[in-house]
Design an enzyme around this catalytic site. Structure first.
Site, PDB file in Angstrom:
ATOM      1  N   ASP A  48     -21.998  12.090  12.007  1.00  0.00           N
ATOM      2  CA  ASP A  48     -20.562  12.070  12.326  1.00  0.00           C
ATOM      3  C   ASP A  48     -19.843  11.104  11.391  1.00  0.00           C
ATOM      4  OD1 ASP A  48     -18.177  12.537  13.861  1.00  0.00           O
ATOM      5  OD2 ASP A  48     -18.518  10.597  14.818  1.00  0.00           O
ATOM      6  N   TYR A  52     -25.306  11.390  21.459  1.00  0.00           N
ATOM      7  CA  TYR A  52     -24.232  12.219  22.023  1.00  0.00           C
ATOM      8  C   TYR A  52     -24.624  12.824  23.367  1.00  0.00           C
ATOM      9  CZ  TYR A  52     -20.833  12.289  18.219  1.00  0.00           C
ATOM     10  OH  TYR A  52     -19.860  11.944  17.317  1.00  0.00           O
ATOM     11  N   ASP A  65     -17.503  11.952   7.661  1.00  0.00           N
ATOM     12  CA  ASP A  65     -16.101  11.561   7.450  1.00  0.00           C
ATOM     13  C   ASP A  65     -15.969  10.797   6.141  1.00  0.00           C
ATOM     14  OD1 ASP A  65     -15.136  12.677   9.803  1.00  0.00           O
ATOM     15  OD2 ASP A  65     -13.952  10.904  10.322  1.00  0.00           O
ATOM     16  N   LYS A  70     -32.208   4.680  10.652  1.00  0.00           N
ATOM     17  CA  LYS A  70     -32.381   3.219  10.604  1.00  0.00           C
ATOM     18  C   LYS A  70     -33.759   2.888  11.152  1.00  0.00           C
ATOM     19  CE  LYS A  70     -29.503   0.002  10.845  1.00  0.00           C
ATOM     20  NZ  LYS A  70     -29.391  -0.952   9.702  1.00  0.00           N
ATOM     21  N   ASP A 103     -26.910   2.565   6.765  1.00  0.00           N
ATOM     22  CA  ASP A 103     -25.877   1.658   6.243  1.00  0.00           C
ATOM     23  C   ASP A 103     -25.858   1.684   4.720  1.00  0.00           C
ATOM     24  OD1 ASP A 103     -28.407   0.467   6.288  1.00  0.00           O
ATOM     25  OD2 ASP A 103     -27.666  -1.545   6.744  1.00  0.00           O
TER      26      ASP A 103
END
Ligand code: IPM
Ligand code: MG
Length: 370
Positions: A251, A143, A255, A194, A227
């Site tokens: 983020d 970001y 959600d 990751k 993932d």
């Protein structure tokens, strides 16, 4: 009488202002009915600020946020501002607040209210009683990493770059918050990155492992790839207690976790800075949902996520756990009576407007405090 708390309210765009209007009624209720009172200021952010001042956040409003004990934020953004230059976009206002107040720890609880377990896209048995907490790093990573931007190559095509960067101390401070939160809950922490593909992931895992060994070996720590975490969240969400992860993965995963609860319209969040010498943290509280321009101005929005964000403020910024619990109980009671805004409506429930939801909450607060 307790001393006044300085509170900045930034309703923003879309459904932000109408949801905030109902929460203001609850703040007023506290002023009148309880010992806590607020010195409340209101400002513009996002598209609303851009329209008036040509910028999504003025220096004055930024300074006000810095000087207040806490900020309650609505939502920003809308299609009319989609084509503005990057630094004028409504979202920049929010990102500037996060960055300049150094609000690195973003707490996003995903709790399934019993009355709403059937509103989840997942089967009831997978989500009933769910109570997980996603801790998202909020001021680093892709970001804000440099270099970033779009350039034109000699052959005329364009090249866009974003950079994922993390330092040891950035990882350490958010991981520390994660371990501390886990200790107060189910004592389990999943650290998500990751490390199989990204250097930042390798460092993340290394730093979290070292901190665990040195100071938090009593907490059960597991590492998970992002993932896989997305998959596990919809396969068996109750395996999680606290998840700590970076800005971008946080983020996305928040959600995903939000939808397990039945509606984005229910989820609050807290963004906290480091404690100062007096133990006080800079803080911003906001619903996880966005500005929902398609339903803005129609008195249809769900004000509960903003309301529950206010409850988080009472708990984390002002140490008023009883008052926070009162607000949360009022929300539960209203839901138990079958009142629903459209986003959480189901067969047999009564669909109410944003304003009617506010009315019902105040009535419930009166009853609880009687
Ligand atoms: C969020 C939002 C923001 C983000 C946007 C509005 C900048 O999606 O808070 O999750 O990406 O952080
Ligand atoms: Mg988001």
């Amino acid at each position: 009488m307790a001393s006044n708390r300085k509170l900045l309210v930034l309703p923003g765009d879309g459904i932000g202002p109408e949801a905030m209007k109902q929460v203001r009624r609850v703040v007023d209720w506290f002023d009148k009915r309880r010992t806590v009172s607020f010195d409340l200021k209101e400002g513009l952010v996002g598209g609303a600020s851009y329209e008036k001042h040509g910028t999504p956040l003025t220096d004055e409003t930024m300074a006000l946020a810095q000087s207040c004990d806490a900020t309650l934020f609505g939502a920003v953004g809308g299609p009319q501002w989609d084509n503005l230059p990057f630094d004028k976009k409504p979202e920049r206002g929010l990102l500037r607040l996060r960055k300049e107040m150094d609000l690195f720890a973003n707490l996003r609880p995903a709790i399934v209210f019993e009355a709403l377990a059937d509103a989840s896209a997942l089967k009831r048995e997978l989500v009933a009683g769910l109570d997980i907490l996603i801790l998202r790093e909020l001021t680093g990573g892709v970001y804000f990493g440099e270099p970033r931007g779009v350039t034109t190559l000699p052959d005329g095509q364009k090249k866009a770059v974003d950079t994922q960067v993390y330092t040891t101390s950035e990882i350490q401070r958010v991981a520390r918050v994660g371990f501390e939160l886990a200790r107060k809950r189910g004592n389990r922490l999943h650290s998500v990155e990751k490390a199989n593909v990204m250097h930042t992931g390798v460092l993340w895992r290394e730093v979290v492992t070292a901190l665990h060994k040195a100071e938090y070996s009593d907490v059960k720590l597991e590492h998970m790839y992002a993932d896989n975490c997305a998959m596990q969240l919809v396969r068996n969400p109750k395996q999680f207690d606290v998840i700590v992860t970076d800005n971008l993965f946080g983020d996305i995963l928040s959600d995903c976790a939000a939808m397990l609860t039945g509606s984005l319209g229910m989820l609050p969040s807290a963004s906290l800075g480091a404690p100062d010498a007096t133990g006080r943290r800079k803080a911003l509280y906001e619903p996880v949902h966005g500005s929902a321009p398609d339903i803005a101005g129609k008195d249809m929005a769900n004000p509960l996520a903003t309301l529950l964000s206010f409850a988080m403020m009472l708990r984390y910024s002002f140490d008023l756990a009883d008052d926070a619990a009162l607000v949360e109980q009022a929300a539960k009671n209203v839901l138990a009576k079958g009142l629903r805004t459209r986003d959480i409506a189901s067969a047999g429930s009564t669909v109410v407007s944003t304003t009617q939801m506010g009315d019902a909450l105040l009535k419930e607060l009166d009853a609880l405090a009687a």
